[in-house]
Design a protein around this motif. Structure first.
Motif, mmCIF file in Angstrom:
data_model
loop_
_atom_site.group_PDB
_atom_site.id
_atom_site.type_symbol
_atom_site.label_atom_id
_atom_site.label_comp_id
_atom_site.label_asym_id
_atom_site.label_seq_id
_atom_site.Cartn_x
_atom_site.Cartn_y
_atom_site.Cartn_z
ATOM 1 N N ASP A 114 -3.362 -89.314 -13.468
ATOM 2 C CA ASP A 114 -2.463 -89.955 -14.428
ATOM 3 C C ASP A 114 -1.253 -89.101 -14.774
ATOM 4 O O ASP A 114 -0.170 -89.617 -15.029
ATOM 5 N N VAL A 115 -1.445 -87.776 -14.793
ATOM 6 C CA VAL A 115 -0.398 -86.856 -15.243
ATOM 7 C C VAL A 115 -0.362 -85.642 -14.317
ATOM 8 O O VAL A 115 -1.407 -85.174 -13.844
ATOM 9 N N ALA A 130 8.697 -88.115 -3.377
ATOM 10 C CA ALA A 130 7.805 -89.080 -2.727
ATOM 11 C C ALA A 130 7.602 -90.331 -3.575
ATOM 12 O O ALA A 130 6.807 -91.205 -3.220
ATOM 13 N N GLY A 131 8.339 -90.411 -4.696
ATOM 14 C CA GLY A 131 8.213 -91.582 -5.572
ATOM 15 C C GLY A 131 6.954 -91.572 -6.410
ATOM 16 O O GLY A 131 6.517 -92.616 -6.903
ATOM 17 N N GLY A 132 6.363 -90.387 -6.587
ATOM 18 C CA GLY A 132 5.082 -90.318 -7.279
ATOM 19 C C GLY A 132 5.139 -90.222 -8.783
ATOM 20 O O GLY A 132 4.107 -90.344 -9.450
ATOM 21 N N ILE A 249 6.458 -81.717 -16.720
ATOM 22 C CA ILE A 249 5.316 -82.621 -16.810
ATOM 23 C C ILE A 249 5.804 -84.051 -16.631
ATOM 24 O O ILE A 249 6.915 -84.389 -17.042
ATOM 25 N N ALA A 250 4.978 -84.874 -16.002
ATOM 26 C CA ALA A 250 5.361 -86.276 -15.776
ATOM 27 C C ALA A 250 4.126 -87.153 -15.680
ATOM 28 O O ALA A 250 3.072 -86.725 -15.184
ATOM 29 N N ALA A 251 4.258 -88.374 -16.182
ATOM 30 C CA ALA A 251 3.249 -89.398 -15.898
ATOM 31 C C ALA A 251 3.457 -89.842 -14.453
ATOM 32 O O ALA A 251 4.576 -89.812 -13.940
ATOM 33 N N LEU A 252 2.395 -90.239 -13.797
ATOM 34 C CA LEU A 252 2.482 -90.583 -12.387
ATOM 35 C C LEU A 252 2.629 -92.087 -12.176
ATOM 36 O O LEU A 252 2.097 -92.890 -12.948
ATOM 37 N N LYS A 254 1.430 -94.090 -9.992
ATOM 38 C CA LYS A 254 0.208 -94.826 -9.680
ATOM 39 C C LYS A 254 -0.931 -94.469 -10.640
ATOM 40 O O LYS A 254 -2.104 -94.595 -10.289
ATOM 41 N N ALA A 255 -0.578 -94.065 -11.837
ATOM 42 C CA ALA A 255 -1.585 -93.681 -12.825
ATOM 43 C C ALA A 255 -2.539 -94.846 -13.111
ATOM 44 O O ALA A 255 -2.083 -95.941 -13.457
ATOM 45 N N PRO A 256 -3.845 -94.646 -12.990
ATOM 46 C CA PRO A 256 -4.797 -95.698 -13.348
ATOM 47 C C PRO A 256 -4.717 -96.075 -14.831
ATOM 48 O O PRO A 256 -4.981 -97.211 -15.201
ATOM 49 N N ASN A 257 -4.376 -95.106 -15.670
ATOM 50 C CA ASN A 257 -4.265 -95.335 -17.111
ATOM 51 C C ASN A 257 -2.833 -95.005 -17.541
ATOM 52 O O ASN A 257 -2.544 -93.914 -18.014
ATOM 53 N N LYS A 258 -1.937 -95.952 -17.366
ATOM 54 C CA LYS A 258 -0.511 -95.702 -17.630
ATOM 55 C C LYS A 258 -0.242 -95.405 -19.104
ATOM 56 O O LYS A 258 0.552 -94.518 -19.440
#
Length: 285
Positions: A114-115, A130-132, A249-252, A254-258
């Protein structure tokens, strides 16, 4: 038209208006409409924020949140994870600590997370390219190198040049790892060539080599020496100022828990979290 007729029509119009108002009020009071005193969308959104001790507000979170974080963040992020869970009883934070470069590779290969908190912008860039990442990464702290030596500094190491002396065994991080890249920058600033006896995949590995007595010194972050002060001493050197690492730091994407990812990223940038990080030896950005 007679006065009586006009009066009658006015009474009829007033009655119709009153009836319409009554029907509207009934509709608004029904289960399908807005009730008096019910929360509006704006107030409901506001209720989803929880106050963080020591500063502003961060979004509420629930569910599992997986955080990939640089090894040098292990102690502080473990503490922040507990504080975050205490403020969000429905949330559970799980950490994967390691070398930033290997974590980035795992994320780009599809590992569920997620992060991402990296020890250098260059490492984070491999994920953003990579657009992640979801949104722009934010720098939340900075860190500086020091020389880790066994307690008492038996080799009497006073600076970088002493690491090149005959018989001195040194551990460095691999150049792909942020602490390794920073070490090479510092050595270049000092016009020194150093051949380490081992290259480690994260900063904790380099520190452990000193703890075990397998090397006489290693280049690690000041925060790592501070967290291990019972076993390790640190020797500062001026060239470290040429190799300061920003931590983004960044949220991802494809995070399952956005929502959880966004909440944790916001919390790490809060005054409470900054206080924990700076007390551990990190520098505010």
């Amino acid at each position: 038209m007679s006065t009586r007729t006009t009066t009658t029509r006015r009474v009829a119009v007033a009655a119709v208006a009153a009836l319409a108002l009554g029907l509207g009020a009934t509709a608004c009071g029904s289960d399908g409409g807005s009730k008096s005193g019910a929360a509006s969308p704006a107030s409901t959104a506001g209720a989803s924020a929880s106050s963080v001790t020591g500063g502003g507000s961060v979004p509420k979170a629930s569910g599992s949140i997986t955080v990939f974080a640089a090894a040098s963040l292990k102690e502080t992020f473990t503490e922040l994870g507990k504080k975050f869970e205490a403020a969000n009883p429905g949330a559970k934070v799980t950490f994967n600590f390691g070398g930033s470069s290997s974590l980035a590779t795992s994320i780009n290969s599809g590992a569920p997370a997620d992060v991402f908190a990296a020890a250098s912008p260059a490492t984070m860039k491999t994920v953003t390219d990579a657009g992640g990442a979801s949104g722009d990464p934010k720098t939340f702290v900075r860190n500086t190198l020091t020389i880790a030596v066994p307690k008492g500094n038996p080799k009497r190491i006073a600076g970088l040049s002493d690491l090149t002396a005959s018989g001195v065994k040194v551990a460095l991080c691999a150049k792909e790892v942020p602490c390794g890249a920073a070490a090479l920058t510092a050595l270049k600033a000092a016009n020194l060539n150093l051949t380490p006896v081992t290259l480690e995949q994260d900063v904790k590995g380099a520190l452990t080599k000193v703890e075990l007595g397998e090397v006489d010194a290693s280049l690690v972050y000041r925060t790592d020496v501070k967290s291990d002060a019972a076993k390790i001493d640190g020797v500062d050197f001026p060239e470290a100022d040429k190799a300061v690492n920003d931590y983004p730091i960044a949220a991802l994407a494809k995070a399952p828990n956005k929502d959880g990812a966004a909440a944790f990223v916001a919390y790490v940038q809060s005054p409470e979290a900054t206080q924990v990080l700076t007390a551990a030896g990190f520098q505010a950005p």
